[in-house]
Write a protein that holds these residues in place. Structure first.
Motif, PDB file in Angstrom:
ATOM      1  N   GLU A 257     -41.874 -53.584 -20.481  1.00 56.68           N
ATOM      2  CA  GLU A 257     -40.518 -53.192 -20.076  1.00 56.68           C
ATOM      3  C   GLU A 257     -39.995 -52.056 -20.963  1.00 56.68           C
ATOM      4  O   GLU A 257     -39.373 -51.104 -20.470  1.00 56.68           O
ATOM      5  CB  GLU A 257     -39.580 -54.391 -20.171  1.00 56.68           C
ATOM      6  N   ALA A 258     -40.227 -52.176 -22.246  1.00 57.67           N
ATOM      7  CA  ALA A 258     -39.765 -51.143 -23.173  1.00 57.67           C
ATOM      8  C   ALA A 258     -40.461 -49.822 -22.900  1.00 57.67           C
ATOM      9  O   ALA A 258     -39.840 -48.740 -22.980  1.00 57.67           O
ATOM     10  CB  ALA A 258     -40.007 -51.581 -24.609  1.00 57.67           C
ATOM     11  N   ALA A 259     -41.753 -49.871 -22.585  1.00 65.62           N
ATOM     12  CA  ALA A 259     -42.504 -48.646 -22.306  1.00 65.62           C
ATOM     13  C   ALA A 259     -41.973 -47.947 -21.064  1.00 65.62           C
ATOM     14  O   ALA A 259     -41.870 -46.705 -21.033  1.00 65.62           O
ATOM     15  CB  ALA A 259     -43.986 -48.971 -22.142  1.00 65.62           C
ATOM     16  N   VAL A 260     -41.633 -48.712 -20.029  1.00 65.87           N
ATOM     17  CA  VAL A 260     -41.065 -48.123 -18.805  1.00 65.87           C
ATOM     18  C   VAL A 260     -39.750 -47.424 -19.126  1.00 65.87           C
ATOM     19  O   VAL A 260     -39.492 -46.289 -18.689  1.00 65.87           O
ATOM     20  CB  VAL A 260     -40.865 -49.209 -17.730  1.00 65.87           C
ATOM     21  N   LEU A 261     -38.909 -48.082 -19.911  1.00 67.33           N
ATOM     22  CA  LEU A 261     -37.608 -47.511 -20.272  1.00 67.33           C
ATOM     23  C   LEU A 261     -37.786 -46.246 -21.111  1.00 67.33           C
ATOM     24  O   LEU A 261     -37.077 -45.244 -20.908  1.00 67.33           O
ATOM     25  CB  LEU A 261     -36.799 -48.551 -21.049  1.00 67.33           C
ATOM     26  N   TYR A 262     -38.726 -46.266 -22.018  1.00 61.98           N
ATOM     27  CA  TYR A 262     -38.982 -45.106 -22.877  1.00 61.98           C
ATOM     28  C   TYR A 262     -39.462 -43.921 -22.054  1.00 61.98           C
ATOM     29  O   TYR A 262     -38.977 -42.790 -22.229  1.00 61.98           O
ATOM     30  CB  TYR A 262     -40.012 -45.481 -23.944  1.00 61.98           C
ATOM     31  N   ARG A 263     -40.407 -44.161 -21.142  1.00 63.68           N
ATOM     32  CA  ARG A 263     -40.916 -43.063 -20.299  1.00 63.68           C
ATOM     33  C   ARG A 263     -39.802 -42.477 -19.440  1.00 63.68           C
ATOM     34  O   ARG A 263     -39.722 -41.260 -19.247  1.00 63.68           O
ATOM     35  CB  ARG A 263     -42.059 -43.549 -19.419  1.00 63.68           C
ATOM     36  N   LYS A 264     -38.942 -43.346 -18.950  1.00 65.69           N
ATOM     37  CA  LYS A 264     -37.829 -42.879 -18.123  1.00 65.69           C
ATOM     38  C   LYS A 264     -36.895 -41.976 -18.924  1.00 65.69           C
ATOM     39  O   LYS A 264     -36.467 -40.927 -18.457  1.00 65.69           O
ATOM     40  CB  LYS A 264     -37.070 -44.079 -17.564  1.00 65.69           C
ATOM     41  N   ALA A 265     -36.591 -42.399 -20.145  1.00 67.86           N
ATOM     42  CA  ALA A 265     -35.715 -41.596 -21.001  1.00 67.86           C
ATOM     43  C   ALA A 265     -36.386 -40.286 -21.392  1.00 67.86           C
ATOM     44  O   ALA A 265     -35.751 -39.228 -21.382  1.00 67.86           O
ATOM     45  CB  ALA A 265     -35.342 -42.401 -22.246  1.00 67.86           C
ATOM     46  N   LEU A 266     -37.666 -40.350 -21.710  1.00 64.33           N
ATOM     47  CA  LEU A 266     -38.383 -39.154 -22.135  1.00 64.33           C
ATOM     48  C   LEU A 266     -38.473 -38.134 -21.000  1.00 64.33           C
ATOM     49  O   LEU A 266     -38.472 -36.919 -21.242  1.00 64.33           O
ATOM     50  CB  LEU A 266     -39.784 -39.544 -22.615  1.00 64.33           C
ATOM     51  N   GLY A 267     -38.503 -38.649 -19.768  1.00 61.37           N
ATOM     52  CA  GLY A 267     -38.552 -37.756 -18.618  1.00 61.37           C
ATOM     53  C   GLY A 267     -37.195 -37.250 -18.177  1.00 61.37           C
ATOM     54  O   GLY A 267     -37.099 -36.503 -17.200  1.00 61.37           O
ATOM     55  N   GLY A 268     -36.135 -37.673 -18.865  1.00 60.52           N
ATOM     56  CA  GLY A 268     -34.790 -37.204 -18.532  1.00 60.52           C
ATOM     57  C   GLY A 268     -34.137 -37.972 -17.403  1.00 60.52           C
ATOM     58  O   GLY A 268     -33.078 -37.546 -16.915  1.00 60.52           O
TER      59      GLY A 268
END
Length: 466
Positions: A257-268
């Motif tokens: 779950e944390a990885a999904v959230l991080y990728r989403k944030a990193l992608g803007g």
């Protein structure tokens, strides 16, 4: 002198006796924002205005509230607009409007610094402004008024500064090379790397990867890069981390779950809800890291940053444009405390800008979880009245030994001893009342005030390591 002591004669005598026990104890400053370059370079302060006015947003915000823009006070701009460079003109503005500070802690601290550091007892005003400016300027050119000499004179044992994980800590390296590494230590402040709503977040994450040689394109890589910087900060003397989140929310996510959230944030693609979830989860991650490396966590939520948007656009962050907001600690901290609140390895010092939470939330929480300690009243609350209200609000529930001592939280270097002295006087007065009411023996009050002033902050912030 007996200023700030109770007006009742019996309590006043007891307060004076208790204060005498601690007035000479060294100062422990575990949370502050003095620029370490000041002490690393040990260069003379340029002029009184840049010592007392320009870096002190307690002062500049009061003047701004009366229509004096920060540009006239020498606060550097980030938009290229001109600012006043003449220190004497800035000083004259302060003197002309000194009446605005009647009854404020800023006036109390400043006048104590005038008297106790510079030997100036004249009242500041338009008629005395130039004389006081010249007298301070003359002393600032003397060797005994350079930063390291004042540090020693102030009897500071430990001063903690605050740096981003992206800081290369060159000033601290210089201090360590000069034998000052155990006197001026750093603090790990990762807010700019865990807040996707902070402009430039993706670029700073990339800089973290470059600095550590780590692939931060993945969530595990991001965590490893933060761990690497924590290790370097600890090697540079850090004993605590500092977290200034908008709220006290914490959230436990699994790795996927944390990885999904991080990728989403990193992608803007993260929205405000996603950003809050990421910040909340990262507090739990930092608690896990603290279990491993021993850094004490400091958490101070509840500031609406850059509320004065025009000020932020012109002068940037941390120049007096922040406003306190209500914070829910009980529900916000529960996920983290459910996971680690009873773990003896974890230590969290909680601060607040909303003093209504002292009795309702913070004192009961600190009185119920071994991991929690109450930080001192700070920022908008570090006045004599705020310090008194704090003791009255929390002692009945949390006692004295679930608090963490005083923290001056200042950029104004010369005010550090004045702020600590005020706190010691207020504690002497509070304890004197307990003694006068036969609620605490005098010998226990004397032991308690020494703990509050010196021993507790050393122990809570893990500064008492052999």
């Amino acid at each position: 002198m007996t200023h700030l002591f109770p007006s009742d004669p019996a309590q006043r005598r007891i307060a004076a006796e208790l204060y005498d026990q601690v007035k000479g104890l060294p100062l422990i400053s575990p949370h502050g924002h003095v620029d370490p370059a000041l002490l690393a370079g040990d260069t003379p302060f340029p002029d009184p205005a840049r010592l007392f006015v320009v870096p002190d947003h307690y002062v500049t915000r009061m003047l701004a509230s009366q229509g004096i823009p920060q540009s006239r006070l020498g606060v550097p701009s980030i938009d290229g607009s001109p600012v006043e460079q003449d220190g004497r003109e800035i000083w004259r503005l302060l003197a002309k409007h000194w009446y605005l500070f009647r009854g404020t802690p800023s006036r109390l601290w400043t006048e104590k610094v005038f008297a106790e550091v510079f030997g100036i007892f004249e009242k500041l005003g338009p008629a005395t402004a130039d004389n006081i400016y010249d007298e301070i300027s003359e002393k600032l050119r003397q060797a005994e008024f350079r930063p390291r000499a004042l540090f020693t004179r102030f009897n500071i044992e430990v001063l903690a500064t605050t740096e981003s994980p992206l800081d290369e800590l060159t000033s601290h390296a210089k201090l360590a090379a000069d034998g000052w590494g155990d006197r001026v230590i750093t603090t790990f402040r990762p807010d700019d790397l865990v807040d996707p709503e902070w402009p430039g977040w993706q670029e700073r994450v990339a800089a973290l990867g470059a600095l550590t040689g780590t692939d931060v394109g993945t969530y595990p890589g991001f965590l490893n890069a933060l761990r690497a910087r924590r290790e370097l900060f600890i090697a540079a003397g850090a004993t605590s981390s500092d977290h200034g989140h908008p709220t006290a929310a914490t959230l436990v996510l699994d790795d996927a779950e944390a990885a999904v959230l991080y990728r989403k944030a990193l992608g803007g693609g993260a929205d405000a809800k996603d950003a809050e979830a990421f910040r909340a989860h990262m507090l739990v991650e930092f608690a896990r890291m603290s279990l491993e490396d021993g850094l004490v966590m400091q958490l101070h939520p509840g500031s609406v940053r850059n509320h004065a948007r025009s000020l932020h656009r012109r002068h940037g962050r941390d120049v007096g444009g922040d406003i306190p907001s209500a914070t829910d600690y009980v529900r916000g901290l529960r996920p983290l405390l459910d996971a680690y609140g009873d773990d003896p390895r974890l230590r969290i010092v909680l601060y607040t800008l909303d003093e209504t939470t002292f009795t309702r939330e913070l004192a009961p929480l600190a009185g119920g979880y071994p991991a929690l300690y109450l930080g001192a009243p700070w920022w908008f609350l570090d006045s004599p009245e705020g310090l008194r209200r704090f003791r009255e609000a929390v002692t009945e529930t949390a006692g004295f030994y679930n608090t963490a001592g005083f923290a001056d939280d200042t950029r104004a270097f010369c005010s550090i001893p004045a702020r600590h002295d005020v706190a010691r006087r207020i504690d002497a007065g509070f304890l004197a009342r307990l003694v006068a009411e036969d609620r605490l023996p005098l010998d226990e009050a004397a032991e308690t005030i020494a703990d509050l002033a010196y021993h507790l902050p050393k122990r809570v912030f893990r500064l008492d390591k052999p």
